[in-house]
Design a protein around this motif. Structure first.
Motif, mmCIF file in Angstrom:
data_model
loop_
_atom_site.group_PDB
_atom_site.id
_atom_site.type_symbol
_atom_site.label_atom_id
_atom_site.label_comp_id
_atom_site.label_asym_id
_atom_site.label_seq_id
_atom_site.Cartn_x
_atom_site.Cartn_y
_atom_site.Cartn_z
ATOM 1 N N GLY A 9 45.531 42.315 44.162
ATOM 2 C CA GLY A 9 44.355 41.781 44.845
ATOM 3 C C GLY A 9 44.805 41.078 46.108
ATOM 4 O O GLY A 9 45.746 41.519 46.792
ATOM 5 N N TYR A 10 44.173 39.946 46.427
ATOM 6 C CA TYR A 10 44.482 39.217 47.653
ATOM 7 C C TYR A 10 45.946 38.785 47.688
ATOM 8 O O TYR A 10 46.645 38.989 48.677
ATOM 9 N N VAL A 11 46.408 38.180 46.615
ATOM 10 C CA VAL A 11 47.794 37.702 46.612
ATOM 11 C C VAL A 11 48.771 38.843 46.364
ATOM 12 O O VAL A 11 49.752 39.012 47.087
ATOM 13 N N ASP A 30 48.271 48.058 39.176
ATOM 14 C CA ASP A 30 46.909 47.542 39.066
ATOM 15 C C ASP A 30 46.120 48.500 38.185
ATOM 16 O O ASP A 30 46.396 49.702 38.143
ATOM 17 N N ILE A 35 42.403 50.938 44.147
ATOM 18 C CA ILE A 35 43.407 50.106 44.823
ATOM 19 C C ILE A 35 44.743 50.849 44.885
ATOM 20 O O ILE A 35 45.412 50.898 45.921
ATOM 21 N N TYR A 69 52.165 50.798 33.589
ATOM 22 C CA TYR A 69 53.092 49.681 33.411
ATOM 23 C C TYR A 69 54.544 50.122 33.150
ATOM 24 O O TYR A 69 55.457 49.307 33.266
ATOM 25 N N LEU A 82 47.824 38.077 38.738
ATOM 26 C CA LEU A 82 46.543 38.441 38.114
ATOM 27 C C LEU A 82 45.533 37.308 38.262
ATOM 28 O O LEU A 82 45.913 36.152 38.491
ATOM 29 N N THR A 84 43.034 34.261 37.572
ATOM 30 C CA THR A 84 42.950 33.147 36.603
ATOM 31 C C THR A 84 41.622 32.432 36.842
ATOM 32 O O THR A 84 41.587 31.297 37.326
ATOM 33 N N SER A 124 50.533 33.780 39.773
ATOM 34 C CA SER A 124 49.182 33.232 39.685
ATOM 35 C C SER A 124 49.234 31.731 39.431
ATOM 36 O O SER A 124 50.248 31.199 38.975
ATOM 37 N N THR A 125 48.100 31.096 39.698
ATOM 38 C CA THR A 125 47.978 29.660 39.456
ATOM 39 C C THR A 125 47.561 29.441 38.003
ATOM 40 O O THR A 125 46.476 29.874 37.596
ATOM 41 N N GLU A 157 52.135 30.329 44.619
ATOM 42 C CA GLU A 157 51.923 30.836 45.972
ATOM 43 C C GLU A 157 50.999 29.888 46.734
ATOM 44 O O GLU A 157 49.992 29.450 46.198
ATOM 45 N N GLN A 159 49.872 30.631 50.040
ATOM 46 C CA GLN A 159 49.228 31.299 51.188
ATOM 47 C C GLN A 159 47.727 31.032 51.191
ATOM 48 O O GLN A 159 47.117 30.788 50.146
ATOM 49 N N GLU A 161 43.896 32.521 52.507
ATOM 50 C CA GLU A 161 43.234 33.743 52.929
ATOM 51 C C GLU A 161 42.942 33.638 54.423
ATOM 52 O O GLU A 161 42.687 32.555 54.944
ATOM 53 N N CYS A 272 39.922 29.633 45.120
ATOM 54 C CA CYS A 272 40.903 28.770 44.458
ATOM 55 C C CYS A 272 40.543 27.290 44.352
ATOM 56 O O CYS A 272 40.621 26.746 43.256
ATOM 57 N N LYS A 275 37.919 26.677 41.493
ATOM 58 C CA LYS A 275 38.372 26.974 40.124
ATOM 59 C C LYS A 275 39.598 26.141 39.740
ATOM 60 O O LYS A 275 39.744 25.738 38.587
ATOM 61 N N ARG A 338 33.953 34.560 47.393
ATOM 62 C CA ARG A 338 34.017 33.827 46.122
ATOM 63 C C ARG A 338 33.778 32.328 46.371
ATOM 64 O O ARG A 338 34.443 31.718 47.181
HETATM 65 N N1 LIG Z 1 43.544 34.424 46.844
HETATM 66 C C1 LIG Z 1 44.476 33.608 47.336
HETATM 67 O O1 LIG Z 1 44.588 33.417 48.545
HETATM 68 C C2 LIG Z 1 45.421 32.895 46.428
HETATM 69 C C3 LIG Z 1 45.372 33.091 45.057
HETATM 70 N N2 LIG Z 1 46.282 32.459 44.235
HETATM 71 C C4 LIG Z 1 46.276 32.750 42.793
HETATM 72 O O2 LIG Z 1 46.739 34.095 42.597
HETATM 73 C C5 LIG Z 1 46.093 34.687 41.465
HETATM 74 C C6 LIG Z 1 45.464 36.009 41.871
HETATM 75 O O3 LIG Z 1 44.434 35.738 42.789
HETATM 76 P P1 LIG Z 1 43.807 36.886 43.706
HETATM 77 O O4 LIG Z 1 44.877 37.750 44.271
HETATM 78 O O5 LIG Z 1 42.884 36.199 44.637
HETATM 79 O O6 LIG Z 1 42.988 37.746 42.616
HETATM 80 P P2 LIG Z 1 42.251 39.122 42.824
HETATM 81 O O7 LIG Z 1 41.101 39.126 41.901
HETATM 82 O O8 LIG Z 1 42.048 39.396 44.268
HETATM 83 O O9 LIG Z 1 43.311 40.220 42.320
HETATM 84 C C7 LIG Z 1 43.657 40.428 41.002
HETATM 85 C C8 LIG Z 1 44.003 41.919 40.770
HETATM 86 O O10 LIG Z 1 44.425 42.065 39.410
HETATM 87 C C9 LIG Z 1 43.958 43.316 38.927
HETATM 88 N N3 LIG Z 1 44.000 43.303 37.457
HETATM 89 C C10 LIG Z 1 43.158 42.673 36.592
HETATM 90 N N4 LIG Z 1 43.586 42.840 35.323
HETATM 91 C C11 LIG Z 1 44.708 43.581 35.390
HETATM 92 C C12 LIG Z 1 45.637 44.059 34.411
HETATM 93 N N5 LIG Z 1 45.492 43.803 33.110
HETATM 94 N N6 LIG Z 1 46.699 44.765 34.843
HETATM 95 C C13 LIG Z 1 46.887 45.041 36.158
HETATM 96 N N7 LIG Z 1 46.043 44.613 37.117
HETATM 97 C C14 LIG Z 1 44.974 43.894 36.743
HETATM 98 C C15 LIG Z 1 42.589 43.445 39.540
HETATM 99 O O11 LIG Z 1 42.167 44.810 39.562
HETATM 100 C C16 LIG Z 1 42.812 42.860 40.951
HETATM 101 O O12 LIG Z 1 43.153 43.868 41.878
HETATM 102 C C17 LIG Z 1 45.102 33.622 40.953
HETATM 103 O O13 LIG Z 1 45.729 32.880 39.935
HETATM 104 C C18 LIG Z 1 44.889 32.734 42.160
HETATM 105 O O14 LIG Z 1 44.542 31.424 41.790
HETATM 106 C C19 LIG Z 1 47.257 31.647 44.722
HETATM 107 C C20 LIG Z 1 47.365 31.420 46.079
HETATM 108 C C21 LIG Z 1 46.461 32.025 47.034
#
Ligand SMILES: NC(=O)C1=CN([C@@H]2O[C@H](COP(=O)(O)OP(=O)(O)OC[C@H]3O[C@@H](n4cnc5c(N)ncnc54)[C@H](O)[C@@H]3O)[C@@H](O)[C@H]2O)C=CC1
Ligand SMILES: O=C(O)[C@H]1O[C@H](OP(=O)(O)OP(=O)(O)OC[C@H]2O[C@@H](n3ccc(=O)[nH]c3=O)[C@H](O)[C@@H]2O)[C@H](O)[C@@H](O)[C@@H]1O
Length: 434
Positions: A9-11, A30, A35, A69, A82, A84, A124-125, A157, A159, A161, A272, A275, A338
């Motif tokens: 995803g984003y991270v 993923d 994706i 996997y 992933l 959270t 992840s956080t 992490e 970073q 957005e 973030c 949550k 979000r």
């Molecule tokens: N978005 C941000 O800028 C930041 C996020 N974080 C943390 O990073 C973590 C991820 O956040 P995002 O990237 O924003 O989430 P996101 O929702 O954008 O990406 C998560 C990805 O995981 C995939 N996914 C879900 N279940 C799966 C599984 N069982 N196996 C494989 N892939 C699976 C989804 O399809 C999705 O592409 C969170 O804990 C967030 O708090 C930390 C710093 C910055």
């Protein structure tokens, strides 16, 4: 190094593309086939400045993606990036992390014995103790032994957005949480090219796993509270007719306060801050401590959108009228909606019976899925035309250039939640904290 990143995803996508750019062989895993196909075709699945170029350069080459996997077996290190999200009660929902950890464990176990333990890193956080108590346990469920077959670590992490690529490549700090020298050694190797390429020194904190997990929450909690505090001060300023931005600029000159994160307005949103503040408050309460300042920071943030709307109420009864909402993304530079402040603003306008016409340069399609029934304009000018009021929710640069467009409003009342529009003749302008 050969690394896999679970969750793209984003991270995950940013980290995967940047690590590939730094010379590592990266596999993104993923469950979303769209994706995976996009990355292999060299297309970024998300909107993030600089990411398109990196995925175009490395996608299908040093950066590959898969839904399988089994790919983790070809790598030395796996990062879990992933989601959270929050449960209804605000506590952290670990279902994706646990599912991912189980799948990694099963994939590793299916490959038989390994010469070196595989390192599983929580990107992840997650609340303190999650990696050791919940994720290591899921990996071990596959019949693997921690220390022999696998190691765990935390590498939160930081970073943002909208500037994720530059933030990742030029971090203020790296945080490695581990309890085994082999894990620290692998993280050092992973980040060695980044440290060499970064602009200037990158301080690296090596600490325990739960400490690393907590550092991430403390970081976000501090920043979110800093914005809430300046919003609180800004609300006081508004009562006195004082400009909170002049006040913020002056207090920011004190090194102990610092000039950043002092932009008051409609509050913090995003995937973030909301949550993560909820999750750490909930985890602390479960252990018998109620974090008072943090709880107040959340409460104040939740109230800012209604303050914005009450300023509009002071000038116009919006029932039955067309009101423009400028900006839908939770911040500029992203299509992420979000927890955007636009949601309570739109809902507040709907409760007042207003007809909402919304505009955002990139987040419209994401918002349309959530609110298919409101009107979406193709430009700010189109949104403002015939509107009896406008509220500004996101500080996109292009809003600063608006001028003659306000002349086309039925009633030129502008309530700015981000200090992006200039006060000018011909419009009734209200700043939220100035
Ligand atoms: N978005 C941000 O800028 C930041 C996020 N974080 C943390 O990073 C973590 C991820 O956040 P995002 O990237 O924003 O989430 P996101 O929702 O954008 O990406 C998560 C990805 O995981 C995939 N996914 C879900 N279940 C799966 C599984 N069982 N196996 C494989 N892939 C699976 C989804 O399809 C999705 O592409 C969170 O804990 C967030 O708090 C930390 C710093 C910055
Ligand atoms: O854990 C995360 O996901 C990330 O959360 C934030 O990053 P992000 O949410 O992407 O964006 P920020 O720039 O921090 O903005 C968050 C919110 O605060 C608001 N904000 C920020 C700064 C400010 O002065 N005033 C203000 O209202 C923004 O408009 C936005 O709604 C942190 O800044 C990152 O370090 C962290 O990695």
């Amino acid at each position: 190094m050969n690394v896999s990143i679970v969750g793209s995803g984003y991270v995950g996508t940013t980290v995967a593309a940047c690590l590939a750019d730094l010379g590592h062989e990266v596999t993104a895993i993923d469950i979303d086939e769209g994706i995976v196909a996009a990355i292999n075709d060299g297309e970024s699945p998300i909107h993030e400045p600089g990411l398109d170029e990196l995925v175009a350069e490395h996608g299908g080459d040093r950066l590959r993606a898969t839904t399988d996997y089994a790919a983790v077996r070809e790598t030395e290190l796996t990062m879990l990036a992933l989601p959270t999200p929050s449960n209804e009660d605000g506590s952290i929902d670990l279902q994706y992390m646990e599912a991912g950890a189980s799948s990694v464990g099963e994939a590793l176990a299916a490959g038989g014995d390994r010469e070196e333990p595989h390192l599983v890193v929580t990107k992840s956080t997650v609340v303190p103790t999650t990696t050791e108590e919940r994720l290591a346990a899921r990996i071990a469920d596959a019949g693997l032994e921690r220390g022999t077959d696998f190691l765990v670590a935390s590498n939160p992490e930081f970073q943002r957005e909208g500037s994720a690529v530059t933030d990742f490549l030029n971090p203020d700090k790296l945080v490695f949480g581990a309890d085994d020298e082999r894990a620290f050694a692998m993280l050092r190797v992973l980040y060695a090219p980044l440290r060499e390429a970064a602009d200037g020194e990158v301080p690296t904190v090596e600490t325990g796993i739960a400490e690393a997990e907590m550092i991430k929450y403390a970081n976000n909690a501090f920043l979110a509270s800093k914005v809430s505090l300046i919003n609180d001060i800004g609300n006081v300023c508004k009562e006195f007719g004082v400009d909170a931005y002049e006040v913020a600029d002056a207090i920011g000159l004190d090194d102990r306060i610092g000039e950043r994160f002092l932009r008051s307005g409609v509050g913090w949103g995003g995937s973030c801050f909301p949550k993560d503040t909820d999750a750490i408050i909930s985890a602390a309460r479960e252990r018998g401590y109620d974090p008072a300042v943090l709880s107040a920071a959340v409460e104040l943030n939740d109230a800012q959108p209604e303050r914005l709307l009450s300023l509009l109420d002071d000038h116009v009864d919006v029932g039955g009228k067309r009101v423009a909402v400028l900006g839908l993304a939770f911040k500029p530079g992203t299509d992420d909606i979000r927890n955007t402040r636009a949601v309570p603003v739109i809902e507040g306008l709907q409760e007042r019976g207003a007809g909402v016409v919304a505009y955002d340069p990139v987040a419209t399609e994401n918002m349309r899925e959530r609110y298919p029934d409101i009107e979406y304009a193709g430009s700010a000018a189109e949104a403002l035309e015939d509107a009896s009021g406008a509220v500004v929710v996101t500080d996109w640069d292009e809003f600063a250039a608006l001028d003659a467009e306000f002349d086309e409003m039925a009633d030129p009342i502008v309530v700015d939640g981000r200090r992006i529009i200039e006060r000018r003749d011909g419009i009734t302008y209200e700043g939220l904290t100035w």
